[in-house]
Design a protein around this motif. Structure first.
Motif, PDB file in Angstrom:
ATOM      1  N   LEU A   1     116.095 -82.279  51.941  1.00 60.89           N
ATOM      2  CA  LEU A   1     115.997 -80.725  52.205  1.00 60.89           C
ATOM      3  C   LEU A   1     116.747 -80.395  53.134  1.00 60.89           C
ATOM      4  O   LEU A   1     116.560 -80.181  54.380  1.00 60.89           O
ATOM      5  N   ASN A   2     118.213 -80.258  52.730  1.00 63.17           N
ATOM      6  CA  ASN A   2     119.265 -80.005  53.916  1.00 63.17           C
ATOM      7  C   ASN A   2     119.900 -78.823  53.891  1.00 63.17           C
ATOM      8  O   ASN A   2     121.070 -78.550  54.218  1.00 63.17           O
ATOM      9  N   THR A   3     119.485 -77.688  53.142  1.00 64.11           N
ATOM     10  CA  THR A   3     119.965 -76.354  53.059  1.00 64.11           C
ATOM     11  C   THR A   3     118.818 -75.468  53.548  1.00 64.11           C
ATOM     12  O   THR A   3     117.816 -75.429  53.270  1.00 64.11           O
ATOM     13  N   ARG A   4     119.570 -74.745  54.570  1.00 63.81           N
ATOM     14  CA  ARG A   4     118.441 -73.494  55.104  1.00 63.81           C
ATOM     15  C   ARG A   4     118.671 -72.175  54.237  1.00 63.81           C
ATOM     16  O   ARG A   4     119.592 -71.605  53.954  1.00 63.81           O
ATOM     17  N   LEU A   5     117.460 -71.715  53.980  1.00 64.09           N
ATOM     18  CA  LEU A   5     117.454 -70.790  52.826  1.00 64.09           C
ATOM     19  C   LEU A   5     116.559 -69.611  53.290  1.00 64.09           C
ATOM     20  O   LEU A   5     115.497 -70.006  54.155  1.00 64.09           O
ATOM     21  N   LEU A   6     117.007 -68.264  53.346  1.00 56.56           N
ATOM     22  CA  LEU A   6     115.929 -67.210  53.831  1.00 56.56           C
ATOM     23  C   LEU A   6     114.986 -66.761  52.808  1.00 56.56           C
ATOM     24  O   LEU A   6     115.668 -66.556  51.405  1.00 56.56           O
ATOM     25  N   LEU A   7     113.854 -66.910  52.830  1.00 52.13           N
ATOM     26  CA  LEU A   7     112.812 -66.319  51.965  1.00 52.13           C
ATOM     27  C   LEU A   7     112.642 -64.956  51.907  1.00 52.13           C
ATOM     28  O   LEU A   7     112.105 -64.569  53.035  1.00 52.13           O
ATOM     29  N   GLU A   8     113.111 -64.159  50.839  1.00 52.16           N
ATOM     30  CA  GLU A   8     112.631 -62.811  50.958  1.00 52.16           C
ATOM     31  C   GLU A   8     111.578 -62.330  49.820  1.00 52.16           C
ATOM     32  O   GLU A   8     111.719 -62.878  48.875  1.00 52.16           O
TER      33      GLU A   8
ATOM     34  N   THR B   1     108.685 -48.942  48.187  1.00 56.07           N
ATOM     35  CA  THR B   1     108.484 -47.673  48.949  1.00 56.07           C
ATOM     36  C   THR B   1     108.704 -46.727  48.121  1.00 56.07           C
ATOM     37  O   THR B   1     109.712 -46.662  47.046  1.00 56.07           O
ATOM     38  N   SER B   2     108.209 -45.646  48.416  1.00 57.08           N
ATOM     39  CA  SER B   2     108.291 -44.266  47.823  1.00 57.08           C
ATOM     40  C   SER B   2     109.819 -43.671  47.878  1.00 57.08           C
ATOM     41  O   SER B   2     110.332 -43.789  49.250  1.00 57.08           O
ATOM     42  N   ASP B   3     110.393 -43.208  46.885  1.00 55.14           N
ATOM     43  CA  ASP B   3     111.732 -42.576  46.801  1.00 55.14           C
ATOM     44  C   ASP B   3     111.480 -40.961  46.970  1.00 55.14           C
ATOM     45  O   ASP B   3     112.522 -40.432  47.210  1.00 55.14           O
ATOM     46  N   GLY B   4     110.366 -40.435  47.200  1.00 52.67           N
ATOM     47  CA  GLY B   4     109.986 -39.157  47.588  1.00 52.67           C
ATOM     48  C   GLY B   4     110.053 -38.124  46.431  1.00 52.67           C
ATOM     49  O   GLY B   4     109.914 -37.274  46.732  1.00 52.67           O
ATOM     50  N   GLN B   5     110.274 -38.889  45.153  1.00 54.34           N
ATOM     51  CA  GLN B   5     110.185 -37.985  43.880  1.00 54.34           C
ATOM     52  C   GLN B   5     109.174 -38.661  42.932  1.00 54.34           C
ATOM     53  O   GLN B   5     109.508 -38.432  41.627  1.00 54.34           O
ATOM     54  N   GLY B   6     108.365 -39.432  43.394  1.00 54.54           N
ATOM     55  CA  GLY B   6     107.353 -39.780  42.361  1.00 54.54           C
ATOM     56  C   GLY B   6     107.803 -41.382  41.928  1.00 54.54           C
ATOM     57  O   GLY B   6     106.876 -41.718  41.180  1.00 54.54           O
ATOM     58  N   GLY B   7     108.844 -41.798  42.270  1.00 52.77           N
ATOM     59  CA  GLY B   7     109.223 -43.075  41.821  1.00 52.77           C
ATOM     60  C   GLY B   7     109.302 -44.083  43.133  1.00 52.77           C
ATOM     61  O   GLY B   7     108.755 -43.794  44.091  1.00 52.77           O
TER      62      GLY B   7
ATOM     63  N   LEU C   1     111.339 -47.419  45.250  1.00 51.37           N
ATOM     64  CA  LEU C   1     112.569 -48.156  45.676  1.00 51.37           C
ATOM     65  C   LEU C   1     112.162 -49.700  46.077  1.00 51.37           C
ATOM     66  O   LEU C   1     111.004 -49.823  46.828  1.00 51.37           O
ATOM     67  N   THR C   2     112.876 -50.697  45.639  1.00 50.72           N
ATOM     68  CA  THR C   2     112.620 -51.989  45.871  1.00 50.72           C
ATOM     69  C   THR C   2     113.332 -52.477  46.976  1.00 50.72           C
ATOM     70  O   THR C   2     114.889 -52.256  46.937  1.00 50.72           O
ATOM     71  N   GLN C   3     113.029 -52.618  48.309  1.00 49.53           N
ATOM     72  CA  GLN C   3     113.796 -53.430  49.335  1.00 49.53           C
ATOM     73  C   GLN C   3     113.104 -54.832  49.588  1.00 49.53           C
ATOM     74  O   GLN C   3     112.163 -55.055  49.255  1.00 49.53           O
ATOM     75  N   TRP C   4     114.149 -55.567  50.014  1.00 56.50           N
ATOM     76  CA  TRP C   4     113.917 -57.105  50.156  1.00 56.50           C
ATOM     77  C   TRP C   4     113.701 -57.085  51.557  1.00 56.50           C
ATOM     78  O   TRP C   4     114.543 -56.854  52.490  1.00 56.50           O
ATOM     79  N   VAL C   5     112.788 -57.665  51.894  1.00 53.75           N
ATOM     80  CA  VAL C   5     112.152 -58.064  53.483  1.00 53.75           C
ATOM     81  C   VAL C   5     112.184 -59.580  53.590  1.00 53.75           C
ATOM     82  O   VAL C   5     111.660 -60.308  53.078  1.00 53.75           O
ATOM     83  N   ALA C   6     113.006 -60.066  54.703  1.00 54.78           N
ATOM     84  CA  ALA C   6     113.071 -61.404  55.059  1.00 54.78           C
ATOM     85  C   ALA C   6     111.645 -61.755  55.736  1.00 54.78           C
ATOM     86  O   ALA C   6     111.026 -61.199  56.505  1.00 54.78           O
TER      87      ALA C   6
END
Length: 116
Positions: free
Chosen positions: A11-18, A23-29, A31-36
């Protein structure tokens, strides 16, 4: 079941898990954001089927190459399909995961990387 001989030293590679966060886009839809969430040590293995090392898909009207990888890491209770790993500009989306020997030590994640 006999534990698989998985060497933690591989296990020799450092990866960020997201994880995705809607979140609301303000128009009824939404948005997908990726959080570390955290960084993990892992092993990335490309999966090759015969002489084919990738497959072609159409995304947003353009053809893209998709590579398949297997990512091995220590088991985490919060890991789910649909999350992703990041290493610099590379993004590996988790399609499925499993405990290979039911020992609770490691996960094998089948991931896809889209080449832009």
């Amino acid at each position: 079941m006999v534990p698989l001989p998985l060497d933690p030293g591989q296990l020799n590679t450092r990866l960020l898990l997201e994880v995705p966060q809607e979140t609301s886009d303000g128009q009824g839809g939404t948005l997908t954001q990726w959080v570390a969430v955290t960084e993990v040590w892992a092993r990335i293995e490309p999966l090759v089927q015969g002489a084919v090392w990738h497959r072609q898909v159409e995304l947003a009207g353009a053809e893209r190459a998709v590579l398949s990888h297997r990512v091995t890491l220590r088991q985490r209770p919060d890991l789910r399909a649909g999350q992703r790993f990041r290493r610099g500009e590379r993004v590996l989306t988790i399609r499925s995961l499993r405990d290979p020997d039911e020992s609770g030590r490691f996960f094998l994640c089948d991931c896809e990387e889209v080449l832009l």
